[in-house]
Design an enzyme around this catalytic site. Structure first.
Site, mmCIF file in Angstrom:
data_model
loop_
_atom_site.group_PDB
_atom_site.id
_atom_site.type_symbol
_atom_site.label_atom_id
_atom_site.label_comp_id
_atom_site.label_asym_id
_atom_site.label_seq_id
_atom_site.Cartn_x
_atom_site.Cartn_y
_atom_site.Cartn_z
ATOM 1 N N LYS A 34 -29.027 -39.977 24.800
ATOM 2 C CA LYS A 34 -29.929 -41.134 24.882
ATOM 3 C C LYS A 34 -29.764 -42.083 23.695
ATOM 4 O O LYS A 34 -29.992 -43.279 23.828
ATOM 5 C CB LYS A 34 -31.375 -40.690 25.049
ATOM 6 C CG LYS A 34 -31.998 -40.031 23.872
ATOM 7 C CD LYS A 34 -33.483 -39.805 24.141
ATOM 8 C CE LYS A 34 -34.075 -39.026 22.988
ATOM 9 N NZ LYS A 34 -35.461 -38.718 23.144
ATOM 10 N N GLY A 144 -32.358 -30.117 22.942
ATOM 11 C CA GLY A 144 -32.789 -29.880 21.560
ATOM 12 C C GLY A 144 -34.268 -29.797 21.311
ATOM 13 O O GLY A 144 -35.040 -29.313 22.156
ATOM 14 N N GLY A 185 -39.000 -27.450 4.832
ATOM 15 C CA GLY A 185 -39.948 -27.844 3.783
ATOM 16 C C GLY A 185 -39.417 -27.543 2.396
ATOM 17 O O GLY A 185 -39.544 -28.355 1.465
ATOM 18 N N ASP A 312 -31.688 -25.419 20.813
ATOM 19 C CA ASP A 312 -33.097 -25.422 20.420
ATOM 20 C C ASP A 312 -34.058 -25.459 21.599
ATOM 21 O O ASP A 312 -35.229 -25.125 21.449
ATOM 22 C CB ASP A 312 -33.388 -26.658 19.546
ATOM 23 C CG ASP A 312 -32.931 -26.482 18.106
ATOM 24 O OD1 ASP A 312 -32.243 -25.488 17.818
ATOM 25 O OD2 ASP A 312 -33.269 -27.348 17.272
ATOM 26 N N HIS A 444 -11.424 -11.954 -8.654
ATOM 27 C CA HIS A 444 -12.210 -12.048 -9.879
ATOM 28 C C HIS A 444 -11.807 -13.302 -10.638
ATOM 29 O O HIS A 444 -10.611 -13.570 -10.753
ATOM 30 C CB HIS A 444 -11.949 -10.823 -10.761
ATOM 31 C CG HIS A 444 -12.609 -10.951 -12.107
ATOM 32 N ND1 HIS A 444 -13.963 -10.776 -12.278
ATOM 33 C CD2 HIS A 444 -12.100 -11.271 -13.328
ATOM 34 C CE1 HIS A 444 -14.254 -10.964 -13.560
ATOM 35 N NE2 HIS A 444 -13.147 -11.257 -14.215
HETATM 36 C C1 LIG Z 1 -34.118 -31.556 8.396
HETATM 37 C C2 LIG Z 1 -33.366 -30.531 9.197
HETATM 38 C C3 LIG Z 1 -32.375 -29.777 8.601
HETATM 39 C C4 LIG Z 1 -31.666 -28.839 9.331
HETATM 40 N N1 LIG Z 1 -30.699 -28.124 8.691
HETATM 41 C C5 LIG Z 1 -30.005 -27.197 9.385
HETATM 42 C C6 LIG Z 1 -28.961 -26.475 8.761
HETATM 43 O O1 LIG Z 1 -28.655 -26.691 7.587
HETATM 44 N N2 LIG Z 1 -28.291 -25.557 9.499
HETATM 45 C C7 LIG Z 1 -28.613 -25.308 10.808
HETATM 46 O O2 LIG Z 1 -27.977 -24.451 11.426
HETATM 47 N N3 LIG Z 1 -29.589 -25.984 11.434
HETATM 48 C C8 LIG Z 1 -30.283 -26.929 10.755
HETATM 49 N N4 LIG Z 1 -31.257 -27.643 11.400
HETATM 50 C C9 LIG Z 1 -31.527 -27.345 12.820
HETATM 51 C C10 LIG Z 1 -30.484 -28.010 13.726
HETATM 52 O O3 LIG Z 1 -30.469 -29.395 13.495
HETATM 53 C C11 LIG Z 1 -30.773 -27.704 15.186
HETATM 54 O O4 LIG Z 1 -30.902 -26.318 15.361
HETATM 55 C C12 LIG Z 1 -29.672 -28.223 16.092
HETATM 56 O O5 LIG Z 1 -29.498 -29.606 15.948
HETATM 57 C C13 LIG Z 1 -29.952 -27.874 17.557
HETATM 58 O O6 LIG Z 1 -28.919 -28.351 18.339
HETATM 59 P P1 LIG Z 1 -29.125 -28.723 19.883
HETATM 60 O O7 LIG Z 1 -27.784 -29.157 20.367
HETATM 61 O O8 LIG Z 1 -29.825 -27.646 20.576
HETATM 62 O O9 LIG Z 1 -30.141 -29.967 19.893
HETATM 63 P P2 LIG Z 1 -30.232 -31.332 19.096
HETATM 64 O O10 LIG Z 1 -29.353 -31.359 17.927
HETATM 65 O O11 LIG Z 1 -31.678 -31.594 18.893
HETATM 66 O O12 LIG Z 1 -29.632 -32.400 20.124
HETATM 67 C C14 LIG Z 1 -30.249 -32.720 21.301
HETATM 68 C C15 LIG Z 1 -29.759 -34.081 21.756
HETATM 69 O O13 LIG Z 1 -30.177 -34.308 23.097
HETATM 70 C C16 LIG Z 1 -30.563 -35.656 23.243
HETATM 71 N N5 LIG Z 1 -31.444 -35.751 24.404
HETATM 72 C C17 LIG Z 1 -32.641 -35.154 24.582
HETATM 73 N N6 LIG Z 1 -33.132 -35.405 25.812
HETATM 74 C C18 LIG Z 1 -32.222 -36.182 26.423
HETATM 75 C C19 LIG Z 1 -32.142 -36.778 27.723
HETATM 76 N N7 LIG Z 1 -33.095 -36.566 28.635
HETATM 77 N N8 LIG Z 1 -31.050 -37.520 27.995
HETATM 78 C C20 LIG Z 1 -30.074 -37.722 27.104
HETATM 79 N N9 LIG Z 1 -30.097 -37.178 25.862
HETATM 80 C C21 LIG Z 1 -31.148 -36.425 25.537
HETATM 81 C C22 LIG Z 1 -31.234 -35.958 21.931
HETATM 82 O O14 LIG Z 1 -31.283 -37.353 21.707
HETATM 83 C C23 LIG Z 1 -30.335 -35.228 20.939
HETATM 84 O O15 LIG Z 1 -29.303 -36.063 20.491
HETATM 85 C C24 LIG Z 1 -31.965 -28.629 10.695
HETATM 86 C C25 LIG Z 1 -32.959 -29.389 11.315
HETATM 87 C C26 LIG Z 1 -33.642 -30.331 10.592
HETATM 88 C C27 LIG Z 1 -34.691 -31.165 11.271
#
Ligand SMILES: Cc1cc2nc3c(=O)[nH]c(=O)nc-3n(C[C@H](O)[C@H](O)[C@H](O)COP(=O)(O)OP(=O)(O)OC[C@H]3O[C@@H](n4cnc5c(N)ncnc54)[C@H](O)[C@@H]3O)c2cc1C
Length: 466
Positions: A34, A144, A185, A312, A444
């Site tokens: 999106k 996500g 956090g 997620d 080491h």
């Molecule tokens: C501040 C922060 C720091 C983090 N640091 C780490 C880290 O260091 N290491 C780690 O492993 N994890 C970290 N995470 C967690 C990590 O970002 C998530 O676990 C990961 O991004 C999950 O991946 P995903 O593909 O499931 O979903 P997401 O990365 O959330 O991607 C989902 C995508 O789907 C899109 N989308 C949703 N609905 C629709 C729709 N209907 N149509 C089209 N597109 C859509 C969204 O726009 C998004 O781009 C962090 C998270 C945050 C907030």
């Protein structure tokens, strides 16, 4: 209408990795996102920007506090240029997200920008600049998560903020109140502490990073307290109010006494919630559970037999590398292969400094499961490498089965722990014993010697260097 073998909704680490693996396996693949940039939470407002700010703020703190002890004298003042730090972070994000576009093109994956919603089990409507519908035999939901909040908190995105806003503040807070002592956090709290803010972490449980081994919570609390971060654990937040130029957080402590905290910013980092808004999953017969996650079976298949969900938006750790593993898993499943994920061996990392990293069972879990185990621990301060760099905080702890010596869990706090944990994951994937690790040569001087020493301590209680 364009038709595909597989359409992936969402381009985060789950979605884009799934799309690449599907294309590698010869499937005609589409990806729908999106936003205008791909990469999801991780690349845009998660892992990558937070690590960029952690690295920049670490340099700043080193210049302020540690250069002198290394014999480096600065002739002028060390000054923070927050705008430039944020610009650098934005350019790291930009390069990284562009890399995903390159990978999509390289793998001949069709990209659609717009909100994807189900019309039925095989058709997805994409509402972007134009509206179009595509057809796919298989669909992977990778939509996500979004920051979670508490029902009584009004996130105004100005003073009461989530991680998304905390990654682009225009000023360093005077006093940042952080609700939630979890990974996000603590990482962002440490960024602003290094940049000069007072930081108070308010946590409901009786310790920070409560899902990790208790020894890690204790060590990280100790180190962050030395860094002058304040902690209020066992505090239940009851109200958060923006009073104009102040945020007032009220909480009740262990004795049920009301405590008031005042700051100029309040970061609400109480976890994340699965995101399915606008997906119209019901039209495809895809069911959710009562936590709002998409329900999946052990093959990550939803209640619709051609639709899978990963990352997620389904149960399990909300981590980028977990989402990636699931992306590959589902692509290979669709291709008729029999992939496997060992969820016990997905490492967890906190990128504070010192870093915190874990894999396998914690000591608390082993006790609860009534597994008899041995524990070997080695302090970082006993390593030559740690003294050379000045990173003497932390330890490596290895838990192994009392009978067989198989490694059951590895928990560490220390410099580069995020990278060191990979050795533990490898060892555990191959079901190594602590003795196996102890008998391997470790270069080491490196931080990795602490892993060998902890393994020696677990095997026969005979570390060499303590
Ligand atoms: C501040 C922060 C720091 C983090 N640091 C780490 C880290 O260091 N290491 C780690 O492993 N994890 C970290 N995470 C967690 C990590 O970002 C998530 O676990 C990961 O991004 C999950 O991946 P995903 O593909 O499931 O979903 P997401 O990365 O959330 O991607 C989902 C995508 O789907 C899109 N989308 C949703 N609905 C629709 C729709 N209907 N149509 C089209 N597109 C859509 C969204 O726009 C998004 O781009 C962090 C998270 C945050 C907030």
């Amino acid at each position: 209408m364009s038709t595909y073998d597989v359409a992936v909704i969402g381009s985060g680490p789950g979605g884009y990795v799934a799309a690449i693996r599907c294309a590698q396996l010869g499937m005609k693949t589409a990806i729908i996102e999106k936003y205008s940039t791909k990469g999801g939470t991780c690349l845009n407002v998660g892992c990558i920007p937070s690590k960029a700010l952690l690295d920049s703020s670490h340099h700043y703190e080193d210049a302020l506090k540690h250069f002198e002890e290394h014999g480096i004298e600065l002739t002028g003042d060390v000054k923070l240029n927050l705008e430039k730090m944020m610009e650098r972070k934005a350019s790291v994000v930009d390069q990284t997200t562009k890399g995903i576009d390159f990978l999509m093109d390289k793998n001949k994956i069709d990209s659609y920008q717009g909100i994807g919603s189900f019309e039925d089990k095989t058709h997805i409507k994409i509402e972007g600049e134009e509206t179009t519908t595509i057809e796919a035999k298989h669909i992977i939901i990778a939509t996500g998560s979004k920051p979670a909040s508490l029902p009584f908190i009004d996130i105004d995105k100005e003073r009461i903020i989530t991680s998304t806003e905390a990654l682009k503040l225009k000023e360093v807070p005077k006093h940042m109140l952080v609700i939630g002592g979890g990974v996000i956090g603590l990482e962002l709290g440490q960024v602003y502490k290094r940049l000069g803010a007072e930081v108070t972490v308010i946590e409901y449980m009786d310790r920070i990073i409560p899902t990790m081994d208790a020894a890690q919570s204790k060590e990280l609390t100790k180190v962050m307290k030395k860094q002058k971060v304040k902690f209020a654990v066992s505090h239940k937040v009851t109200s958060v109010e923006n009073t104009g130029d102040e945020v007032v957080v009220k909480a009740t402590d262990k004795k049920d006494k009301e405590v008031e905290f005042k700051g100029d910013y309040c970061l609400v980092s109480v976890g994340r919630r699965p995101f399915t808004d606008g997906l119209n999953a019901e039209a495809a017969g895809v069911k959710m559970n009562d936590r709002g996650q998409i329900e999946v079976d052990k093959h990550l298949k939803t209640s619709a037999d051609n639709i899978y969900a990963i990352g997620d938006v389904v149960k399990g750790a909300m981590l980028a590398h977990k989402a990636e593993e699931e992306g590959v898993f589902v692509a290979e499943t669709i291709a008729g292969q029999k992939p496997h994920i060992d969820y016990n061996l997905i490492p967890g990392v906190v990128y504070t400094w010192p870093e915190v990293a874990s894999v396998g069972k914690t000591e608390e879990q082993l006790k609860e499961d009534k597994v008899e185990y041995k524990s070997g621990q080695f302090p970082m301060r006993a390593l030559g490498r740690s003294r050379a760099s000045g990173d003497t905080d932390g330890f490596v702890k290895i838990l192994s089965d009392k009978e067989t010596d198989e490694v059951l869990g590895v928990h560490m706090v220390g410099a580069r722990a995020a990278d060191l944990i990979a050795e533990a994951v490898t060892a555990m994937e191959f079901r190594a014993s602590a003795e196996d690790i102890a008998r391997m040569s470790h270069a080491h001087p490196t931080y990795s010697e602490a892993v060998k020493e902890a393994a020696l301590a677990a095997t026969e209680d005979r570390p060499i260097h303590t």
